[in-house]
Design a protein around this motif. Structure first.
Motif, PDB file in Angstrom:
ATOM      1  N   GLY A 153      12.992  34.708  20.490  1.00 47.66           N
ATOM      2  CA  GLY A 153      13.663  33.909  19.469  1.00 47.66           C
ATOM      3  C   GLY A 153      13.558  32.425  19.750  1.00 47.66           C
ATOM      4  N   SER A 154      13.655  32.038  21.022  1.00 46.85           N
ATOM      5  CA  SER A 154      13.548  30.623  21.395  1.00 46.85           C
ATOM      6  C   SER A 154      12.144  30.090  21.135  1.00 46.85           C
ATOM      7  CB  SER A 154      13.911  30.447  22.875  1.00 46.85           C
ATOM      8  OG  SER A 154      15.229  30.875  23.132  1.00 46.85           O
ATOM      9  N   ILE A 155      11.124  30.874  21.521  1.00 42.42           N
ATOM     10  CA  ILE A 155       9.739  30.451  21.303  1.00 42.42           C
ATOM     11  C   ILE A 155       9.447  30.310  19.817  1.00 42.42           C
ATOM     12  CG2 ILE A 155       7.317  31.141  21.575  1.00 42.42           C
ATOM     13  CD1 ILE A 155       8.120  32.446  24.216  1.00 42.42           C
ATOM     14  N   LEU A 156       9.926  31.283  19.034  1.00 37.73           N
ATOM     15  CA  LEU A 156       9.720  31.218  17.582  1.00 37.73           C
ATOM     16  C   LEU A 156      10.404  29.994  16.984  1.00 37.73           C
ATOM     17  CD1 LEU A 156      10.130  34.948  16.448  1.00 37.73           C
ATOM     18  CD2 LEU A 156       8.051  33.564  16.355  1.00 37.73           C
ATOM     19  N   THR A 157      11.589  29.656  17.503  1.00 32.91           N
ATOM     20  CA  THR A 157      12.306  28.489  16.981  1.00 32.91           C
ATOM     21  C   THR A 157      11.521  27.205  17.225  1.00 32.91           C
ATOM     22  OG1 THR A 157      14.447  29.557  17.318  1.00 32.91           O
ATOM     23  CG2 THR A 157      14.446  27.157  17.126  1.00 32.91           C
ATOM     24  N   ILE A 158      11.029  27.021  18.460  1.00 32.40           N
ATOM     25  CA  ILE A 158      10.256  25.817  18.786  1.00 32.40           C
ATOM     26  C   ILE A 158       8.998  25.745  17.926  1.00 32.40           C
ATOM     27  CG2 ILE A 158       8.962  24.636  20.607  1.00 32.40           C
ATOM     28  CD1 ILE A 158      10.938  25.910  22.612  1.00 32.40           C
ATOM     29  N   ALA A 159       8.309  26.889  17.780  1.00 28.41           N
ATOM     30  CA  ALA A 159       7.092  26.914  16.966  1.00 28.41           C
ATOM     31  C   ALA A 159       7.403  26.608  15.504  1.00 28.41           C
ATOM     32  CB  ALA A 159       6.410  28.278  17.083  1.00 28.41           C
ATOM     33  N   SER A 267      32.277  32.339  21.278  1.00 31.72           N
ATOM     34  CA  SER A 267      31.947  33.665  20.749  1.00 31.72           C
ATOM     35  C   SER A 267      30.446  33.907  20.656  1.00 31.72           C
ATOM     36  CB  SER A 267      32.579  33.854  19.369  1.00 31.72           C
ATOM     37  OG  SER A 267      32.149  32.831  18.475  1.00 31.72           O
ATOM     38  N   LEU A 268      29.674  32.873  20.348  1.00 27.43           N
ATOM     39  CA  LEU A 268      28.241  33.053  20.134  1.00 27.43           C
ATOM     40  C   LEU A 268      27.405  32.778  21.378  1.00 27.43           C
ATOM     41  CD1 LEU A 268      27.728  31.322  16.649  1.00 27.43           C
ATOM     42  CD2 LEU A 268      28.167  33.741  17.131  1.00 27.43           C
ATOM     43  N   GLY A 269      27.932  32.001  22.301  1.00 23.13           N
ATOM     44  CA  GLY A 269      27.117  31.536  23.410  1.00 23.13           C
ATOM     45  C   GLY A 269      26.402  30.243  23.037  1.00 23.13           C
ATOM     46  N   VAL A 270      25.896  29.551  24.050  1.00 25.42           N
ATOM     47  CA  VAL A 270      25.276  28.252  23.825  1.00 25.42           C
ATOM     48  C   VAL A 270      23.966  28.379  23.065  1.00 25.42           C
ATOM     49  CG1 VAL A 270      24.318  26.213  24.967  1.00 25.42           C
ATOM     50  CG2 VAL A 270      26.396  27.261  25.849  1.00 25.42           C
ATOM     51  N   LEU A 271      23.125  29.350  23.445  1.00 23.60           N
ATOM     52  CA  LEU A 271      21.803  29.469  22.820  1.00 23.60           C
ATOM     53  C   LEU A 271      21.917  29.766  21.329  1.00 23.60           C
ATOM     54  CD1 LEU A 271      18.706  29.625  22.976  1.00 23.60           C
ATOM     55  CD2 LEU A 271      18.958  32.062  23.486  1.00 23.60           C
ATOM     56  N   ILE A 304       8.523  23.871   4.306  1.00 19.35           N
ATOM     57  CA  ILE A 304       9.344  24.955   3.749  1.00 19.35           C
ATOM     58  C   ILE A 304       9.159  26.239   4.549  1.00 19.35           C
ATOM     59  CG2 ILE A 304       9.744  26.367   1.701  1.00 19.35           C
ATOM     60  CD1 ILE A 304       8.805  23.977   0.023  1.00 19.35           C
ATOM     61  N   LEU A 305       7.892  26.585   4.862  1.00 20.71           N
ATOM     62  CA  LEU A 305       7.638  27.812   5.619  1.00 20.71           C
ATOM     63  C   LEU A 305       8.190  27.712   7.037  1.00 20.71           C
ATOM     64  CD1 LEU A 305       4.022  28.846   4.542  1.00 20.71           C
ATOM     65  CD2 LEU A 305       6.206  29.771   3.779  1.00 20.71           C
ATOM     66  N   GLY A 306       8.084  26.536   7.649  1.00 20.15           N
ATOM     67  CA  GLY A 306       8.631  26.362   8.988  1.00 20.15           C
ATOM     68  C   GLY A 306      10.132  26.541   9.010  1.00 20.15           C
ATOM     69  N   THR A 307      10.813  26.075   7.982  1.00 18.37           N
ATOM     70  CA  THR A 307      12.260  26.264   7.880  1.00 18.37           C
ATOM     71  C   THR A 307      12.611  27.741   7.749  1.00 18.37           C
ATOM     72  OG1 THR A 307      12.490  24.086   6.832  1.00 18.37           O
ATOM     73  CG2 THR A 307      14.318  25.639   6.568  1.00 18.37           C
ATOM     74  N   LEU A 308      11.852  28.463   6.931  1.00 14.14           N
ATOM     75  CA  LEU A 308      12.093  29.903   6.774  1.00 14.14           C
ATOM     76  C   LEU A 308      11.819  30.655   8.071  1.00 14.14           C
ATOM     77  CD1 LEU A 308      10.527  30.490   3.229  1.00 14.14           C
ATOM     78  CD2 LEU A 308      12.955  30.281   3.829  1.00 14.14           C
ATOM     79  N   LEU A 309      10.771  30.243   8.809  1.00 13.01           N
ATOM     80  CA  LEU A 309      10.470  30.880  10.089  1.00 13.01           C
ATOM     81  C   LEU A 309      11.590  30.631  11.094  1.00 13.01           C
ATOM     82  CD1 LEU A 309       8.567  32.466  11.907  1.00 13.01           C
ATOM     83  CD2 LEU A 309       7.353  30.342  12.431  1.00 13.01           C
ATOM     84  N   THR A 310      12.217  29.471  11.023  1.00 12.26           N
ATOM     85  CA  THR A 310      13.351  29.182  11.903  1.00 12.26           C
ATOM     86  C   THR A 310      14.490  30.160  11.635  1.00 12.26           C
ATOM     87  OG1 THR A 310      12.765  26.846  11.926  1.00 12.26           O
ATOM     88  CG2 THR A 310      14.987  27.418  12.644  1.00 12.26           C
ATOM     89  N   LEU A 311      14.758  30.438  10.369  1.00  7.68           N
ATOM     90  CA  LEU A 311      15.813  31.402  10.028  1.00  7.68           C
ATOM     91  C   LEU A 311      15.468  32.786  10.568  1.00  7.68           C
ATOM     92  CD1 LEU A 311      16.550  30.316   6.341  1.00  7.68           C
ATOM     93  CD2 LEU A 311      17.775  29.674   8.425  1.00  7.68           C
ATOM     94  N   PHE A 312      14.188  33.159  10.489  1.00  6.81           N
ATOM     95  CA  PHE A 312      13.761  34.446  11.042  1.00  6.81           C
ATOM     96  C   PHE A 312      13.965  34.471  12.555  1.00  6.81           C
ATOM     97  CE2 PHE A 312      10.292  36.913  13.023  1.00  6.81           C
ATOM     98  CZ  PHE A 312      10.637  38.171  12.577  1.00  6.81           C
ATOM     99  N   ILE A 314      16.224  32.909  14.232  1.00  3.88           N
ATOM    100  CA  ILE A 314      17.659  33.077  14.492  1.00  3.88           C
ATOM    101  C   ILE A 314      18.033  34.556  14.411  1.00  3.88           C
ATOM    102  CG2 ILE A 314      19.971  32.393  13.814  1.00  3.88           C
ATOM    103  CD1 ILE A 314      18.117  30.119  14.758  1.00  3.88           C
ATOM    104  N   ILE A 315      17.479  35.250  13.416  1.00  3.88           N
ATOM    105  CA  ILE A 315      17.765  36.684  13.266  1.00  3.88           C
ATOM    106  C   ILE A 315      17.272  37.440  14.483  1.00  3.88           C
ATOM    107  CG2 ILE A 315      17.228  38.740  11.909  1.00  3.88           C
ATOM    108  CD1 ILE A 315      17.054  36.923   9.440  1.00  3.88           C
TER     109      ILE A 315
END
Length: 348
Positions: A153-159, A267-271, A304-312, A314-315
């Motif tokens: 998830g972290s790698i996907l977020t940075i990418a 509740s969620l943790g830092v990450l 737009i696609l990068g923003t959507l990938l960020t949401l993915f 997070i999931i």
């Protein structure tokens, strides 16, 4: 037994979803605050002065709220005893200095790096350090393992963030020569995860996020005033303060951001808190660029696609994946029966 496990799953998933949505909403404040503070800096011709104004107005507001509300006053009364009793390491009270460092990093490096590279640098530092802050258990939520899913998830977020800002990276012609300036926002991003963890721990002992937010603003305001006085003595002060009210709402937004983040890390943790706010930051930036675009704003398809990938991403990082979800599957042929009736994997 299966029937008794269902309510537990619902009770944990609902707070997780609610907390994550709050983290995303909290993250949307950052680009709005950044737009306001940037406009104030241009009006004053002094980015450090704009940061001083933002922190000072935030400090005044949170002090008034803390004194006006009974829970706020109770939290303020616990600050000194908590520090004296060493309920947490005393250096936690200067966590607000990290926010000041972030603002200073903006002032000194965005002109060299551009907003795109600055954003990638900060989020890279924040995402990577979030893993280790959770692992060390610095936050109030305790230790959280560095699992394969969280790393993915972290790698996907940075990418995803790099992809979202890629249309603007062309402005940085020679990225190699900017390697040293990039280190400052990377360090600021790394420290932001520690700031959120320290604020969350302090909130538990103060009994109120208002108290933790006030302590943050006191530390950050003192540091920024010192930096501005030094700058003004060398280069002179900037322009006079503007009369328009909206230039001064950046500080109140900071109050909300710091206070809510301090609550969510428990509740969620830092990450996960950081990833949710990163998603909100991208969504807020995209909405601003579409609704109230600044001069020279570019909203491209990769954004737009990068923003959507960020949401993915997070999931991926937040769903309750079963243990070993990223481990290679064991084929049925590799399973054999043991003498006690239990099963074992061949070759293990």
């Amino acid at each position: 037994m299966p029937q008794s496990s269902r309510p537990a799953i619902r009770s944990t998933s609902r707070p997780l979803l609610t907390g994550l949505l709050l983290a995303v909403a909290n993250g949307t404040l950052l680009p709005v605050q950044g737009r306001i503070n940037s406009a104030l800096g241009a009006k004053l011709d002094d980015g450090v002065a704009a940061a001083v104004v933002s922190f000072t107005t935030g400090l005044v507001l949170i002090a008034v709220i803390g004194l006006a509300l009974p829970k706020g006053r109770a939290g303020l009364r616990r600050i000194v005893p908590a520090v004296k009793e060493r309920s947490f390491p005393r250096f936690y009270v200067v966590a607000g200095g990290i926010g000041a460092l972030y603002v200073i990093a903006q002032s000194f490096t965005i002109g060299l790096l551009g907003v795109a590279l600055f954003t990638v640098a900060v989020i890279t530092g924040q995402t990577v350090s979030g893993l280790f802050v959770d692992r060390l258990g610095i936050g109030p939520g305790g230790k959280r393992s560095i699992t394969g899913v969280r790393i993915l998830g972290s790698i996907l977020t940075i990418a995803a963030v790099a992809w979202a800002v890629s249309p603007r990276l062309g402005a940085a012609a020679d990225v190699g020569s900017l390697l040293f300036p990039i280190l400052l926002p990377v360090v600021a991003g790394c420290l932001m995860s520690f700031q959120q963890a320290m604020n969350g721990t302090a909130t538990v002992h103060y009994g109120s996020p208002i108290a933790a937010t006030l302590v943050n603003f006191v530390a950050g305001t003192v540091i920024l005033w010192i930096a501005w006085l030094i700058k003004a003595s060398l280069l002179g002060p900037g322009h006079a303060l503007p009369a328009e009210w909206w230039y001064y709402v950046g500080g109140p937004m900071g109050c909300v951001f710091i206070g809510l983040a301090a609550l969510l890390v428990r509740s969620l943790g830092v990450l996960v808190t950081g990833l949710g706010m990163i998603a909100g930051q991208l969504l807020g930036s995209l909405a601003l660029d579409l609704i109230l675009p600044a001069p020279g704003t570019l909203v491209a398809f990769p954004t737009i696609l990068g923003t959507l990938l960020t949401l993915f991403a997070i999931i991926v990082a937040t769903l309750p994946w079963p243990k070993g979800a990223l481990s290679p599957a064991v084929p049925p042929s590799a399973i054999r029966a043991s003498p006690g009736g239990r099963t074992a994997v061949k070759g293990r």
